[in-house]
Every structure is written in C-alpha cells, then in structure tokens.
Design a protein around this motif. Structure first.
Motif, PDB file in Angstrom:
ATOM      1  N   ASP A   1     -29.532 142.138 -22.402  1.00  0.00           N
ATOM      2  CA  ASP A   1     -29.883 142.900 -21.204  1.00  0.00           C
ATOM      3  C   ASP A   1     -30.960 143.949 -21.476  1.00  0.00           C
ATOM      4  O   ASP A   1     -31.210 144.817 -20.641  1.00  0.00           O
ATOM      5  CB  ASP A   1     -28.642 143.565 -20.602  1.00  0.00           C
ATOM      6  CG  ASP A   1     -27.845 144.379 -21.619  1.00  0.00           C
ATOM      7  OD1 ASP A   1     -28.325 144.529 -22.769  1.00  0.00           O
ATOM      8  OD2 ASP A   1     -26.752 144.864 -21.267  1.00  0.00           O
TER       9      ASP A   1
ATOM     10  N   GLU B   1     -25.768 140.971 -25.480  1.00  0.00           N
ATOM     11  CA  GLU B   1     -25.720 140.805 -24.022  1.00  0.00           C
ATOM     12  C   GLU B   1     -27.073 140.399 -23.441  1.00  0.00           C
ATOM     13  O   GLU B   1     -27.158 140.032 -22.272  1.00  0.00           O
ATOM     14  CB  GLU B   1     -25.253 142.102 -23.358  1.00  0.00           C
ATOM     15  CG  GLU B   1     -23.883 142.563 -23.788  1.00  0.00           C
ATOM     16  CD  GLU B   1     -22.794 141.581 -23.389  1.00  0.00           C
ATOM     17  OE1 GLU B   1     -22.716 141.221 -22.203  1.00  0.00           O
ATOM     18  OE2 GLU B   1     -22.028 141.169 -24.285  1.00  0.00           O
TER      19      GLU B   1
ATOM     20  N   GLU C   1     -26.511 133.744 -21.055  1.00  0.00           N
ATOM     21  CA  GLU C   1     -26.194 135.047 -20.476  1.00  0.00           C
ATOM     22  C   GLU C   1     -25.704 136.025 -21.544  1.00  0.00           C
ATOM     23  O   GLU C   1     -26.019 137.216 -21.489  1.00  0.00           O
ATOM     24  CB  GLU C   1     -25.140 134.898 -19.370  1.00  0.00           C
ATOM     25  CG  GLU C   1     -24.951 136.155 -18.565  1.00  0.00           C
ATOM     26  CD  GLU C   1     -24.229 135.904 -17.261  1.00  0.00           C
ATOM     27  OE1 GLU C   1     -23.234 136.608 -17.004  1.00  0.00           O
ATOM     28  OE2 GLU C   1     -24.654 134.999 -16.511  1.00  0.00           O
ATOM     29  N   TYR C   2     -24.920 135.541 -22.492  1.00  0.00           N
ATOM     30  CA  TYR C   2     -24.477 136.400 -23.596  1.00  0.00           C
ATOM     31  C   TYR C   2     -23.960 135.544 -24.746  1.00  0.00           C
ATOM     32  O   TYR C   2     -23.629 134.370 -24.582  1.00  0.00           O
ATOM     33  CB  TYR C   2     -23.379 137.378 -23.150  1.00  0.00           C
ATOM     34  CG  TYR C   2     -22.081 136.735 -22.677  1.00  0.00           C
ATOM     35  CD1 TYR C   2     -21.166 136.202 -23.592  1.00  0.00           C
ATOM     36  CD2 TYR C   2     -21.749 136.675 -21.326  1.00  0.00           C
ATOM     37  CE1 TYR C   2     -19.971 135.627 -23.166  1.00  0.00           C
ATOM     38  CE2 TYR C   2     -20.570 136.095 -20.888  1.00  0.00           C
ATOM     39  CZ  TYR C   2     -19.678 135.573 -21.814  1.00  0.00           C
ATOM     40  OH  TYR C   2     -18.513 134.991 -21.387  1.00  0.00           O
TER      41      TYR C   2
ATOM     42  N   GLY D   1     -31.407 139.838 -17.386  1.00  0.00           N
ATOM     43  CA  GLY D   1     -30.214 139.973 -18.211  1.00  0.00           C
ATOM     44  C   GLY D   1     -29.825 138.718 -18.957  1.00  0.00           C
ATOM     45  O   GLY D   1     -28.672 138.596 -19.394  1.00  0.00           O
ATOM     46  N   LYS D   2     -30.754 137.802 -19.146  1.00  0.00           N
ATOM     47  CA  LYS D   2     -30.475 136.555 -19.853  1.00  0.00           C
ATOM     48  C   LYS D   2     -31.543 136.310 -20.913  1.00  0.00           C
ATOM     49  O   LYS D   2     -32.689 136.735 -20.773  1.00  0.00           O
ATOM     50  CB  LYS D   2     -30.445 135.369 -18.884  1.00  0.00           C
ATOM     51  CG  LYS D   2     -29.361 135.425 -17.825  1.00  0.00           C
ATOM     52  CD  LYS D   2     -29.277 134.127 -17.053  1.00  0.00           C
ATOM     53  CE  LYS D   2     -30.484 133.901 -16.149  1.00  0.00           C
ATOM     54  NZ  LYS D   2     -30.513 134.805 -15.017  1.00  0.00           N
TER      55      LYS D   2
END
Length: 351
Positions: A71, A69, A338-339, A122-123
C-alpha cells in the motif's frame, strides 16, 4: 543484561510498541525485530489474522519483516529484490545479498525484466509484456526440465524476498493473469523449493481447458537424490477460473506436514510421513529416503513464467486474447496481488 532485555521487550510488546528498539540498544541483534514489530492493521484498526483463523485460536504472530500490504507508493527494496533492474539501458541480474551467485533470468522464452511491475490502488501488479525489442539474453540455456529455447518476445516480472523464515502460515490474496502465462507464488531454501501455487490463467480448448481452474502446488528436493523433482505434488480443480477474481490461498507449514486453505476453507492436507511415502513410491530413491525436505528456512518468490508444456503466446494478439476491450493492444497482462502475509508460532520465530 540479556534477561533485562527480554523483560523489557515483553513489556513493550504488551503496549504494542516496537521491541526491536530495545534489542538493538542492548546489542541483542536485529533477528528479534521481525516478530516483535507492531502488527499490520486493517482499515478498521483490527489486527489481521489468517483468513482461515480469524479468531487466532492457533496463537499466530504476524512476521512483519516478510509480510507486505503493497500500500506504499514505492516498493520496499529492503524487503524485495527486483530481478533484472535496468542499469545503463540493460537489465542486470545481480542479487544484492548474494552478488557472486548466478541469478535465474526466467523460463525461456520469457525473461525477467525489472520494469515489469507497478504499485496501484494498494496492490502489487506483476506484468507480462509482449516486448520483442527487449535486450534478451542471447545464450540458449538447457533447462533442468523441458527443451532449450531462446529468450524472445515475452518479458515477465520476478520479486524475491530478502529475508528467510522457517514454518508458519503463508497467505496471499491474488488474481492470476488471464493469459497463457503462469502466475506463481513460491519459495526457495537450501536445496529446497516449495511451490505454493503455479496458476495458469488461460486453459485453451481441448485437453487443456481444465488448466485455468487448477491448483498446482509442490515440495521439491534439489539435492542430487531427486534433482528438483517434486517429493510431493498435487493438481486439483479449484472450482473457479483463477483469473476471474481475487482469491485467498493459505499454506500452513510445520514439522508435521502441510495444510492448504482456499478462501479460508481447508482444501487439502498432507503429513510429513505421507510426503515421504509419496516420494518413495514416485521417485527412484533409497528405501530410507526422507521426502519431507520442507524443514529449512525459505525466502518468498513472486513471478510469472511461460510454461511451454501448457502453451506459449505466439503474438501480441494471442497474449491479450482475454484482455478487456480497450486494453487488447497495450501488450500487457497483469497478475494482481493484494497482499502477502506470514504468521508464525512463538516457537518458530527467528528460526
């Protein structure tokens, strides 16, 4: 003892706990831990599912050992190998799991640098930099495809997954760098390469103005029969510029063939038999050649590359031609992720 362990793992799984604790304690090995980990949760505490199958009708199980993820405040280097990490002021190209194997340094003129990534909001962000003072490799290598050119001026990023899996649903949410650079998501196995996408962010005017809307994906055979050429490939117009916004790219892969999804909708599909037919028609191979080589474990790659056949930035200003005002002189363009998520069917777990 084995039967008891299996029963206990199933009980723990039903209570949404990590069953690998039991498997380790009973000596069953670490390989079972990946699929049994507690699933990643979204902000509203729901299990994440493929964007194309939100109800999970297919019965997917998230493989948390290869998914990420992004994050956390630092990159999980047990999960990813950062190519070209610096030691004593120089980039080092030595795989932690395969120390005697040659590590690819990138497609010249760009070279992979272990400093070209960051985690932000978070990226995962992979950076292409205009960096003429970088300690580039001085030897000029003849690539499998294209002309031999020196490493110079441009550095890029490369992360390689350290765990392997066979078959599943591979999904990424990403935005390509808005420059004459490829933003890529691909994979490597034994004499096998699967390119989920190679997105070229800036198609210049003329006969290249379609490139920044194009999805290019391939299955490649690295055996002597084909030597890295695709046994199947597609180039299709996505209907949007790949560098304008985030999009979700999903790749469903098993013994029978491949389905490709874009933003949750089926975009393309091909059967294993159709791949073989394509390979026999487009490659010089024996009549009984099996072109569907995508049957082996793979590890994931995230990187950026220069594509000389599409065009190469020849200055800082050229690299940053499309950067926002205020960012045109920092010498950096970003490929944002982002994920990355991988789901598998129960019968394929631990293959």
């Amino acid at each position: 003892m084995l039967l008891i362990g299996v029963v206990m793992m199933q009980i723990l799984k039903n209570f949404n706990l990590k069953a690998c604790v039991v498997s380790i304690g009973l000596g069953l090995g670490l390989s079972a831990c990946g699929a049994m980990n507690a699933p990643v949760q979204t902000d509203n505490n729901r299990q994440v599912m493929p964007f194309s199958d939100q109800q999970n009708r297919a019965g997917w199980i998230l493989n948390t050992q290869v998914s990420d993820e992004f994050d956390s405040s630092t990159l999980d280097e047990d999960r990813w190998y950062v190519v070209g990490k610096f030691e004593n002021g120089k980039p080092v190209y030595k795989h932690p799991d395969k120390p005697n194997k040659k590590v690819w340094k990138g497609r010249a003129p760009s070279q992979f640098s272990g400093r070209n990534y960051r985690l932000e909001d978070g990226k995962l962000i992979l950076e292409t930099r205009w960096e003429p003072d970088f300690p580039f490799e001085t030897e000029i290598h003849k690539p499998v495809f294209g002309e031999a050119v020196p490493y110079e001026n441009i550095t890029t990023a490369c992360l390689i997954g350290r765990r392997f899996f066979t078959y599943g649903y591979v999904e990424i949410k990403a935005k390509a760098a808005d420059a004459e650079i490829s933003s890529a998501f691909w994979s490597i196995g034994e004499k096998l390469e699967i390119d989920f996408f190679e997105l070229f962010g800036d198609g210049r005017e003329g006969d290249k103005d379609h490139l920044d809307r194009q999805l290019w994906w391939s299955v490649r055979d690295w055996s002597p029969a084909v030597r890295g050429k695709p046994t199947y490939t597609e180039k299709k117009d996505l209907g949007f510029r790949v560098a304008d916004d985030f999009h979700v790219y999903g790749f469903e892969w098993d013994e029978s063939g491949i389905k490709y999804y874009v933003d949750g909708k089926l975009f393309s599909q091909v059967t294993a038999e159709e791949v073989t037919e394509w390979a026999r028609e487009n490659r010089e191979v024996p009549a009984d050649y099996n072109g569907y080589v995508a049957t082996k474990p793979i590890s994931l790659w995230l990187d950026q590359e220069t594509f000389p056949w599409h065009g190469i930035p020849d200055s800082l200003e050229d690299l940053e031609k499309n950067s926002p005002e205020g960012e045109k002189h920092d010498g950096v363009v970003d490929y944002e992720i982002e994920y990355v998520r991988v789901w598998q069917k129960p019968q394929h777990i631990n293959q």
